[in-house]
Design an enzyme around this catalytic site. Structure first.
Site, PDB file in Angstrom:
ATOM      1  N   SER A   1      22.103 -81.711  20.193  1.00 39.71           N
ATOM      2  CA  SER A   1      23.461 -82.310  20.195  1.00 39.71           C
ATOM      3  C   SER A   1      23.782 -83.466  20.418  1.00 39.71           C
ATOM      4  CB  SER A   1      24.438 -81.099  20.829  1.00 39.71           C
ATOM      5  OG  SER A   1      24.632 -79.931  20.146  1.00 39.71           O
ATOM      6  N   LYS A   2      22.827 -83.893  21.502  1.00 38.42           N
ATOM      7  CA  LYS A   2      22.698 -85.412  22.020  1.00 38.42           C
ATOM      8  C   LYS A   2      22.345 -86.439  20.980  1.00 38.42           C
ATOM      9  CE  LYS A   2      21.081 -87.277  26.062  1.00 38.42           C
ATOM     10  NZ  LYS A   2      20.270 -86.966  27.289  1.00 38.42           N
TER      11      LYS A   2
ATOM     12  N   VAL B   1      23.246 -82.436  28.917  1.00 39.24           N
ATOM     13  CA  VAL B   1      23.348 -82.649  27.629  1.00 39.24           C
ATOM     14  C   VAL B   1      24.833 -83.060  27.243  1.00 39.24           C
ATOM     15  CG1 VAL B   1      23.636 -81.918  25.359  1.00 39.24           C
ATOM     16  CG2 VAL B   1      21.433 -81.472  26.414  1.00 39.24           C
TER      17      VAL B   1
ATOM     18  N   ARG C   1      37.153 -98.769  23.320  1.00 37.91           N
ATOM     19  CA  ARG C   1      36.316 -99.629  24.190  1.00 37.91           C
ATOM     20  C   ARG C   1      36.364 -98.986  25.726  1.00 37.91           C
ATOM     21  NH1 ARG C   1      38.908-104.060  21.575  1.00 37.91           N
ATOM     22  NH2 ARG C   1      37.422-104.907  20.098  1.00 37.91           N
TER      23      ARG C   1
ATOM     24  N   LYS D   1      24.980 -92.842  34.614  1.00 35.24           N
ATOM     25  CA  LYS D   1      24.181 -93.256  32.958  1.00 35.24           C
ATOM     26  C   LYS D   1      24.419 -92.228  31.875  1.00 35.24           C
ATOM     27  CE  LYS D   1      19.644 -94.843  34.991  1.00 35.24           C
ATOM     28  NZ  LYS D   1      18.361 -94.412  35.015  1.00 35.24           N
TER      29      LYS D   1
ATOM     30  N   ASN E   1      17.289 -90.727  24.962  1.00 37.41           N
ATOM     31  CA  ASN E   1      18.285 -91.595  25.660  1.00 37.41           C
ATOM     32  C   ASN E   1      18.117 -93.036  25.541  1.00 37.41           C
ATOM     33  OD1 ASN E   1      18.907 -89.310  27.172  1.00 37.41           O
ATOM     34  ND2 ASN E   1      17.533 -89.510  28.793  1.00 37.41           N
TER      35      ASN E   1
ATOM     36  N   LEU F   1      27.158 -71.384  38.784  1.00 40.79           N
ATOM     37  CA  LEU F   1      25.573 -71.327  38.782  1.00 40.79           C
ATOM     38  C   LEU F   1      25.137 -69.859  38.761  1.00 40.79           C
ATOM     39  CD1 LEU F   1      24.762 -73.823  41.353  1.00 40.79           C
ATOM     40  CD2 LEU F   1      24.492 -74.261  39.093  1.00 40.79           C
TER      41      LEU F   1
ATOM     42  N   GLU G   1      14.300 -81.275  40.486  1.00 45.08           N
ATOM     43  CA  GLU G   1      14.979 -82.527  41.077  1.00 45.08           C
ATOM     44  C   GLU G   1      15.288 -82.642  42.499  1.00 45.08           C
ATOM     45  OE1 GLU G   1      14.929 -85.114  38.795  1.00 45.08           O
ATOM     46  OE2 GLU G   1      14.953 -84.157  37.116  1.00 45.08           O
TER      47      GLU G   1
ATOM     48  N   LYS H   1      21.205 -89.008  45.618  1.00 46.09           N
ATOM     49  CA  LYS H   1      21.392 -89.798  44.499  1.00 46.09           C
ATOM     50  C   LYS H   1      22.616 -90.791  44.630  1.00 46.09           C
ATOM     51  CE  LYS H   1      21.152 -90.099  39.853  1.00 46.09           C
ATOM     52  NZ  LYS H   1      20.823 -89.646  38.561  1.00 46.09           N
TER      53      LYS H   1
ATOM     54  N   GLU I   1      19.802-100.156  38.706  1.00 50.56           N
ATOM     55  CA  GLU I   1      18.304 -99.816  38.710  1.00 50.56           C
ATOM     56  C   GLU I   1      17.657-101.114  38.834  1.00 50.56           C
ATOM     57  OE1 GLU I   1      17.144 -96.565  36.632  1.00 50.56           O
ATOM     58  OE2 GLU I   1      14.788 -96.723  36.778  1.00 50.56           O
TER      59      GLU I   1
ATOM     60  N   ARG J   1      16.826 -97.564  43.196  1.00 50.28           N
ATOM     61  CA  ARG J   1      17.101 -96.346  41.941  1.00 50.28           C
ATOM     62  C   ARG J   1      15.891 -96.005  41.437  1.00 50.28           C
ATOM     63  NH1 ARG J   1      22.522 -95.708  38.255  1.00 50.28           N
ATOM     64  NH2 ARG J   1      21.849 -93.771  37.534  1.00 50.28           N
TER      65      ARG J   1
ATOM     66  N   ASN K   1      12.594 -91.788  40.395  1.00 53.66           N
ATOM     67  CA  ASN K   1      11.807 -91.459  39.100  1.00 53.66           C
ATOM     68  C   ASN K   1      10.385 -90.917  39.691  1.00 53.66           C
ATOM     69  OD1 ASN K   1      12.916 -92.299  36.736  1.00 53.66           O
ATOM     70  ND2 ASN K   1      12.582 -94.620  37.188  1.00 53.66           N
TER      71      ASN K   1
ATOM     72  N   HIS L   1       8.374 -88.825  37.616  1.00 55.81           N
ATOM     73  CA  HIS L   1       9.136 -89.078  36.086  1.00 55.81           C
ATOM     74  C   HIS L   1       8.305 -89.674  35.350  1.00 55.81           C
ATOM     75  CE1 HIS L   1      12.806 -87.013  37.898  1.00 55.81           C
ATOM     76  NE2 HIS L   1      13.242 -86.967  36.804  1.00 55.81           N
TER      77      HIS L   1
ATOM     78  N   HIS M   1       7.574 -87.752  32.221  1.00 57.42           N
ATOM     79  CA  HIS M   1       8.168 -88.061  31.000  1.00 57.42           C
ATOM     80  C   HIS M   1       7.179 -88.002  29.992  1.00 57.42           C
ATOM     81  CE1 HIS M   1      12.078 -89.959  32.413  1.00 57.42           C
ATOM     82  NE2 HIS M   1      12.271 -88.873  31.941  1.00 57.42           N
TER      83      HIS M   1
ATOM     84  N   HIS N   1      12.405 -80.211  30.922  1.00 59.94           N
ATOM     85  CA  HIS N   1      12.380 -81.453  31.612  1.00 59.94           C
ATOM     86  C   HIS N   1      11.915 -81.278  33.071  1.00 59.94           C
ATOM     87  CE1 HIS N   1      13.521 -85.644  33.084  1.00 59.94           C
ATOM     88  NE2 HIS N   1      14.152 -84.829  34.044  1.00 59.94           N
TER      89      HIS N   1
END
Ligand SMILES: NC(=O)c1ccc[n+]([C@@H]2O[C@H](COP(=O)([O-])OP(=O)(O)OC[C@H]3O[C@@H](n4cnc5c(N)ncnc54)[C@H](O)[C@@H]3O)[C@@H](O)[C@H]2O)c1
Length: 1577
Positions: free
Chosen positions: A96-97, A127, A141, A163, A173, A191, A205, A266, A276, A280, A284, A287, A291, A303
């Site tokens: 869906s992203k 997502v 805008r 982000k 992304n 949760l 994470e 964070k 970043e 920041r 990572n 990651h 990734h 992920h």
């Protein structure tokens, strides 16, 4: 009246200067109230979520919106008009992203007239947050945006920081923006509905953040995994529990603390580096590598799961660089595991999720390449977050790391290069190997029971010590804290005051801890009534009886909870008397750990213990001595009264301020051996002559006699090796006291030529049965270096070789996953001139994970990452030896042995007849066994025992095993077969025609009769047993077309399919088609080769079982099987098996259970493809599919639901289909022509090489989508009475349309050579092109010189050539590649332009031999391997004839040629292919062969009658006249004959298929060729 608002008590976290992160439980009312009261007013609130969350929470948000607005408008007089709440629900998941979904949302918002004062809310996981954030960022805008993260990952990570992004086909992304939310509401009550895997996903994470930032938080996570998990997953959402502080449980508080702490980090980092530019980047951690892994394993692996593996690998990089300790890595691994995350690529979790292709794709270099294009990479320099310790990084930004170092850590193997000699003299190294396990466990127990604080250093970090610590802590006996980043454990002893733990004490498989604690638990004096000690299944099998007996006899209250003699145990604290002490008798011949257990606790008994060891020889006295010595170090002097009696005084241990755990002496042998072999010096500072470990004697007893200088004090050992090459052999040495060190000694002995050069190690018999047979392993691997070693029952002989003569190990050393093999050979590699590549680098993790760091950094050996050689993989696969054997079951007389033999010979496997094997093993014939006293029962007992032996040992792999007919009668045999299947083995059941079997059996008097009833009754009874004990089934019925030879071929195909050798799959690299059969009976296609005509152009054939007449009958399964077999016997094409219900546009009216039974049966029959509608049953079929590919379909016959342009439903169904199919098929209905373009766009957007997508529209308007469909398009054929679906068209129609639309360029083909004018080739090929609608043209290129071909070959439209005399050999230099067949034959008759690496090159092939093979196979009279043949002639065509005969498996061949010399040349060149290949100068000398192949122009050669004495086949390549003298002579003797024109047609069919990648219209080609031929002759 409006209900009261429930306003939660919340915690706020600041970010970018405002406290906009809000945490709490049950926040819905709070959220709306806060929005209305404290954020700028909006006219419209747009809440976007996914279907999962909508189901659970959307109505709550809608209801609360009204209530909160009512309260708000009552409270303040000045409010404006009531705002609207619009909601929009998307399919869940990453698909869906996308840009498409973003535009769809925007279009919807415009249609709803949303204006600039709209506030957008994202309710969901990452997502929804990323996508909706990006919509908000760009809509008009930018409009206001609120995050309501619902997944753990979204709470701690994706919702914070602003982000936002969508995915594109180029990567995740890649398009997005920074857009900060006005608020982030974390309602932790939601949760409770999060799937457990998503919880783990988020925890990756959380652990990562603590690891880079906060040591204390890491400690909390490490210690409370059980509580955190419970807090997340326990149901809290119904009640209001936690709404206020007063109602918040301890677990809820812990959860909030953990999440808030992570979110706070964070938020802090984002606040200080929003865009970043440095800090920041710390987030990572894990990651960069994670990734890269994710890019290959997504979406099957999440992920967080990839990041968890990435974290460990990046931590290993830090360790390799010398920044992070091994303790740090080990703690990180344990913590991630505790939250259900994988930590290595070998993790069973990952292996279960990802496909084998994906896993094979995770190669180090590929990961490096992906990392190279990561958004965070700067230039070519890779940057990783380097941990200094848990909770702190080396820099406050990522650090530059060299590629070589990362590659080394990622690699499965390691290349150790020779160590340079120059600097040898200067090198003196100190190495501290990891702590000894035995000493670590004793030290923990002593310090915990002792008084005062003790700092334990060099403690081993292993599962065993971890379990010990957890148990001691649970008993409240002591406190533990880490210092020095975990290098030091600070133990505050409890002086022996223990209380009962609140739960069972779980010890896993930690043997030492279990034995030690069995006594310790009796010291508990407060708390509950009893304590249970338990372990895993393996632990529950390990004995503890003698220890428990001794303690019970002493008055301790211990009961076994399950099995007598093993854990779990219940120790009573009230019924018993604690630990009374006094006189204790203990049997100590099984384990010295029992003795140590009592000794360690004895000072805390109620009376002084007098321990007497009884029951024979005391085992492992050195370990008892170790315990006594350590007790003394903690202030307790045990008195040894006699050899077997000890007196232990009462009193608490006194903890020394510091205790350094001695290093493991076996591990220490490697650095010391390194010094010995390289002539350097190495010191191990904490093992010396006073050590109680047996292997501590290695330096003195092994290295000194080999010529090393050894200096040993009580506590340290220093070794200096002699100059290189001067080690001395040991002669005979008994290594019984230090068996684990024999591997180290062996590699040194391999390069110790002095003193006779032979070392004979004895006393190590136990090493045959360690992690592997270590003695055999050393022999095999030393041989790679050219060193001879022999394997003995209790030892090994090693014959040394001068080190500079060591072979370069080729291609690499196999370590058998054994840490000691790996470490030993790494030492040898340091001296070998070529170094060595060692596989399985990671196996050292068992005892010394950082060994490679020590070898490289401290000892200075040059090392690099290495991958096992590719060739070896290929070899191992091709030999097929490793695949589990195929078992064949079925009635006696059904053909098990004959078929199994045929398959074994065709597939290069061993053939095993279980009856013969049994007779051989028992030493009696079966009739003898049955006639003996034991009768049938004895026979069955032997059968079961030997079946087990065959399947698990003698023939576990690499064989086809034909079983006796009654094998399935015994339940234990069925269980054995089921276990074989569970281990991915195949069991094929032959389903007979019982009339034929009964007939056959009535003629066979050699075997014993059935014990009961007639064969038919027996079969009826056994039928269900056969199917229970098999996973494949084949119909063996001689009335099927093609009779026995076809049955045999089909059986070979099924066996190859079951083995995964040849799955007969369609090559999807070119447009591909399957033709849907629509007749009620497959029999309708059999007459007149109709099936061949119907399948022309198609790559597979679909059996629509729902359209068969048989489908409504009672025994529909058997009837459909018959239809399936008919089809199998009539075409070699793969079968797509489909059952479609009426709702799905088909004709099946049975139940779901009946439909699924048919589909599952198709898996048993070995259908290459099954097509299943995506529904609740599809997943089970997918899970059961073995080598069959599942096409997961969805049909929308209306075209209203499945719309290509509005993605929601389409993407959701695509996602669901991808989860249960290897190929996805989505079929809609076109209401207008543009639906085809939408469909094409959809296919492009969702292209995935892993799961191909068939997407098209039914209906007349949808025909174009069939033209554009890229793979496996369903087609019809004009000869079929009906189409399977509205709008279905033929391959010919599709090709015509593709050619017109510019998708299928016209090509020029030609026949080249001379003379060619009369050839039937052009007629034949052009007829084929036109039948298939291809725009190509086949012409002539008459030339006697290869140079005459240059122009044709250079033409951009060139599409292929047939090569005839005289160019078959001279064309070769013009070609880029030859196929293996063309190369072996040494002649080319077909040229194929092929795209290799984006460039078109010419490949030479030979289809002459294929033409001969095809024709001879059809005319076959003799079993090939025994057959003999005569080849007449010795020119280019005879070469192809020889290769054809070799392909058919013909054993002996005679060549006759007028000029004997040329025949001799061929004999020399081809003799290796045959058992016998000779040439003769007289045809009368040939005898009578099974085949005669003529390869010379027809002439008046006289063929003597003696050639044709028995039956056979004659084939003449000459076809003018059609009946050549050879064929005439053969016919006269009643032989089968094959004319050259038939071979010409057959080879032309192969050519045409190779050029066009389509199945040839064989009948049309043959007719055209004959028409031309007859016209000319
Ligand atoms: N923007 C960032 O800084 C950032 C950071 C990390 C990850 N991400 C992105 O986040 C996405 C992954 O997020 P995710 O793991 O949350 O995936 P997700 O949004 O797909 O959610 C996972 C699954 O859990 C379900 N779910 C979520 N909350 C639930 C609940 N409370 N109860 C029941 N089901 C629930 C969802 O419906 C979904 O099926 C990726 O696209 C990734 O790129 C973004």
């Amino acid at each position: 009246m409006t209900r009261a608002l429930k306003l939660a008590e919340v915690e706020r976290i600041p970010i970018l200067g405002t406290e906009s992160i809000v945490c709490g439980f049950h926040l819905v009312d709070y959220i709306w109230t806060d929005i209305f009261s404290n954020l700028p007013a909006a006219s419209t609130y747009v809440l976007i979520t996914d279907t999962n969350l909508a189901k659970l929470y959307l109505s709550k948000y809608e209801e609360s919106f009204q209530v909160a607005w009512a309260h708000h408008s009552q409270a303040s007089a000045a409010v404006a008009a009531a705002p609207r709440l619009l909601t929009h629900v998307l399919p869940p998941g990453e698909l869906s992203k996308s840009r498409a979904t973003k535009s769809a949302i925007e279009d919807w918002m415009f249609s709803e007239k949303c204006t600039r004062d709209t506030m957008v809310l994202a309710l969901g996981g990452g997502v929804i947050g990323d996508l909706v954030g990006y919509v908000a960022a760009t809509f008009m805008r930018g409009v206001g945006f609120i995050q309501i993260p619902t997944s753990l990952l979204a709470m701690v990570d994706s919702s914070i920081g602003g982000k936002t992004a969508v995915d594109t086909p180029a990567g995740k992304n890649l398009v997005g923006s920074f857009w900060q939310p006005k608020r982030i509401y974390m309602d932790m009550a939601v949760l409770s509905t999060l799937p457990p895997r998503e919880f783990s996903n988020g925890m990756a994470e959380v652990v990562k953040t603590a690891a880079i930032w906060d040591a204390a938080e890491f400690d909390v996570l490490e210690a409370s995994s059980v509580e955190v998990r419970r807090a997340v997953l326990s149901s809290t959402q119904d009640a209001d529990a936690g709404l206020t502080l007063a109602t918040r449980s301890e677990e809820q508080k812990l959860l909030q603390r953990v999440i808030a702490a992570s979110a706070r980090v964070k938020a802090y980092v984002v606040t200080h580096d929003e865009r970043e530019s440095g800090m920041r980047g710390l987030l990572n951690f894990g990651h960069t590598i994670g990734h890269a892994i994710e890019a290959i394993l997504s979406p099957q692996v999440l992920h967080g799961e990839c990041v968890a593996v990435g974290c460990v690998l990046e931590a290993e990089v830090a360790r390799r660089m010398g920044h992070l300790s091994e303790v740090g890595v080990a703690r990180l691994v344990r913590c991630l595991r505790a939250y259900g995350l994988p930590t290595t690529m070998d993790d069973p979790l990952l292996r279960g999720l990802a496909s084998s292709e994906q896993l094979a794709g995770v190669r180090p270099q590929r990961l490096m390449d992906i990392m190279g294009v990561d958004k965070k990479t700067v230039g070519t320099q890779k940057r990783l977050v380097v941990l200094k310790q848990l909770g702190a990084t080396l820099e406050l930004k990522p650090t530059n790391v060299s590629d070589a170092l990362i590659l080394e850590v990622l690699s499965a193997g390691v290349l150790v290069k020779p160590v340079n000699d120059d600097s040898a003299a200067a090198t003196e190294t100190v190495v501290v190997p990891p702590g000894s396990k035995s000493i670590s466990n004793r030290a923990l127990q002593l310090a915990a029971l002792g008084k005062g604080v003790c700092r334990l250093r060099n403690l081993l970090h292993s599962d065993d010590t971890q379990v010990m610590m957890a148990a001691l802590q649970a008993m409240g006996g002591c406190e533990f804290a880490w210092e020095d980043g975990g290098d030091t454990l600070v133990v505050t002893g409890g002086g022996g005051a223990l209380h009962a733990p609140t739960a069972e004490v779980y010890l896993g498989n930690a043997g030492t801890a279990a034995r030690f604690l069995t006594t310790t638990v009796n010291l508990i004096s407060s708390g509950g009534d009893s304590t249970v000690l338990t372990g895993n299944a393996r632990m529950k099998l390990r004995p503890c009886g003698p220890l428990v007996d001794a303690l019970r006899a002493n008055g301790c209250g211990i009961d076994y909870c399950e099995k007598e003699g093993s854990l779990p145990l219940r120790v009573s604290h009230s019924g018993g008397r604690g630990f009374p002490g006094g006189r204790i008798q203990l049997a100590a011949s099984v384990s010295s750990q029992y003795v140590s257990s009592i000794l360690l606790c004895a000072p805390y008994a109620q009376e002084p213990v007098r321990l007497e060891l009884v029951g024979g020889k005391v085992i492992s006295q050195p370990y008892i001595d170790m315990t006594l010595a350590m007790m003394a170090q903690f202030g307790c002097q045990v008195q040894r009264i006699s050899e077997t009696e000890y007196l232990i005084p009462l009193g608490a241990y006194t903890n020394p301020a510091e205790y350094v755990v001695e290093s493991d002496a076996s591990s220490a042998t490697y650095p010391l051996a390194f010094a010995a072999i390289t002539g350097r010096q190495c010191t191990v500072p904490n093992i010396g002559s006073a050590s109680l470990q047996g292997d501590a004697r290695f330096a003195v007893d092994v290295l000194r006699p080999m010529g090393c200088t050894v200096e040993q004090t009580a506590t340290s050992t220093t070794v200096r090796g002699p100059p290189r090459g001067q080690l001395l052999a040991l002669g005979d040495i008994d290594m019984e006291p230090m068996t684990d060190a024999f591997l180290t000694a062996s590699v040194l002995a391999a390069v110790a030529p002095g003193n006779g050069g032979v070392t004979r190690i004895r006393g190590i018999a136990n090493q045959h049965v360690k992690e592997c047979d270590r003695i055999q392993a050393m022999c095999t691997e030393l041989a790679r270096f050219g060193v001879t070693a022999t394997n003995h029952a209790d030892g090994i002989d090693v014959h040394a070789r001068p080190f500079n003569e060591l072979a370069s190990a080729t291609p690499s050393v196999h370590c058998y996953d054994d840490h000691r093999v790996a470490m030993s050979f790494s030492v040898l590699a340091c001296l070998a001139p070529g170094g060595a590549e060692l596989r399985e680098r990671r196996c050292v993790g068992k005892t010394w994970p950082q060994w490679w760091d020590v070898l490289a950094r401290d000892l200075g050996a040059p090392i690099a990452g290495a991958e096992p050689q590719e060739e070896e993989h290929v070899e191992a696969e091709a030999s097929g030896v490793a695949s589990p054997s195929v078992v064949v079951v079925g009635m006696r007389g059904a053909g098990k042995s004959t078929l199994s033999k045929a398959a074994a010979s065709a597939l290069g496997l061993a053939f095993v007849d279980m009856d013969e094997y049994l007779e051989q093993q028992v030493g009696q014939t079966i009739p003898e066994i049955i006639a003996s006293e034991g009768g049938w029962a004895a026979f069955r007992a032997h059968e079961s025992r030997l079946l087990a032996q065959a399947l698990t040992k003698d023939f576990a792999t690499g064989a086809i095993i034909a079983c006796g007919g009654g094998v399935v009668e015994a339940p234990e045999n069925r269980a054995l077969l089921q276990r074989h299947m569970a281990g991915s083995g195949a069991v094929i059941c032959l389903t007979p025609n019982m009339d034929q079997v009964a007939d056959f059996l009535s003629q066979d008097k050699t075997r014993p009769a059935y014990a009961a009833g007639d064969a038919r009754d027996v079969y009826e009874r056994r039928k269900p047993l056969y199917s229970e004990a098999s996973n494949y089934e084949i119909l063996v019925d001689k009335s099927l077309p093609g009779a026995w030879p076809r049955i045999e071929q089909e059986f070979v195909r099924l066996a190859a399919f079951a083995l995964g050798r040849d799955c007969n799959r369609v090559d999807l690299a070119h447009p591909s088609y399957f033709v849907s059969l629509t007749a009620k009976d497959v029999g309708e296609y059999l007459a007149n080769d109709r099936l061949a005509a119907v399948t022309a152009g198609a790559h597979a054939v679909e059996l629509r079982a729902d359209l068969l007449a048989a489908i409504d009958e009672d025994d529909s399964l058997a009837r459909v099987h018959w239809q399936f077999a008919l089809l199998r016997h009539a075409t070699p094409l793969p079968v797509v098996f489909t059952v479609r219900t009426v709702a799905q546009g088909g004709a099946f009216r049975g139940t779901d259970a009946q439909r699924m039974a048919l589909l599952h049966a198709a898996l048993r029959w070995g259908a290459e493809y099954v097509d299943v509608e995506v529904d609740a049953h599809a997943a089970a079929l997918y899970a059961a599919r073995r080598n069959t590919l599942v096409i997961a379909s969805h049909h929308d016959p209306t075209g209203r639901q499945l719309r290509w342009a509005q993605c929601e439903f389409a993407t959701e169904i695509l996602q669901r289909a991808r989860a249960c199919g290897d190929i996805v098929k989505l079929i809609s209905f076109a209401n207008q022509w543009s639906d085809n373009i939408d469909c094409l766009e959809f296919v492009k957007r969702h292209h995935s090489p892993a799961t191909p997508l068939i997407a098209l529209n039914m209906g007349y308007a949808g025909q174009m989508s069939r033209v554009l469909c890229p793979v496996l398009t369903p087609v019809t054929h004009p000869l079929l009475a009906a189409r399977a679906a509205p709008g279905q068209i033929s391959v010919q129609q599709i090709n015509v349309a593709r050619a017109t639309a510019g998708l299928l360029p016209a090509r020029k083909m030609a026949l080249c050579g001379t003379p060619v004018q009369q050839s039937p080739g052009p007629a034949m090929h052009n007829a084929a092109f036109s039948a298939l609608g291809l725009p190509h043209v086949y012409g002539l290129c008459e030339t006697a010189e290869a140079s005459g071909l240059a122009e044709l070959f250079a033409d951009p439209e060139f599409g292929g050539a047939s090569i005839t005399i005289p160019l078959k050999q001279s064309v070769i230099p013009l070609l880029a590649h030859l196929t293996p067949a063309a190369r072996r034959i040494g002649a080319v008759n077909t040229v194929i332009p092929t795209v290799v690496g984006g460039k078109s090159v010419l490949v030479g092939d030979n289809t002459d031999y294929l033409g001969m093979v095809g024709c001879l196979r059809r005319a076959q009279v003799a079993a090939f391997p025994k057959a003999s043949a005569l080849v007449v002639g010795a020119g280019g065509t005879s070469r192809a004839a020889l290769y054809a005969l070799y392909t058919l498996g013909v054993g002996s061949v005679t060549i006759y040629n007028r000029t004997a010399q040329r025949a001799e040349e061929l004999v020399a060149e081809f003799s290796e292919l045959f058992v016998s290949l000779v040439s003769v100068s007289d045809l009368a000398a040939v005898g009578s062969p099974d085949y005669v192949v003529g390869t010379i122009p027809a002439c008046e050669l006289v063929y003597p009658d003696s050639l044709f004495v028995k039956g056979g086949v004659a084939l003449d390549m000459a076809y003018k006249p059609r009946w050549t003298p050879l064929l005439e002579a053969a016919k006269r003797h009643g032989w089968s004959v094959v004319s050259g024109i038939d071979v010409l047609i057959e080879q032309g069919i192969h050519q045409m298929e190779k050029w066009t990648h389509l199945t040839a219209p064989t009948k049309i080609m043959a007719e055209a060729a004959y028409a031309k031929y007859n016209a000319n002759n």
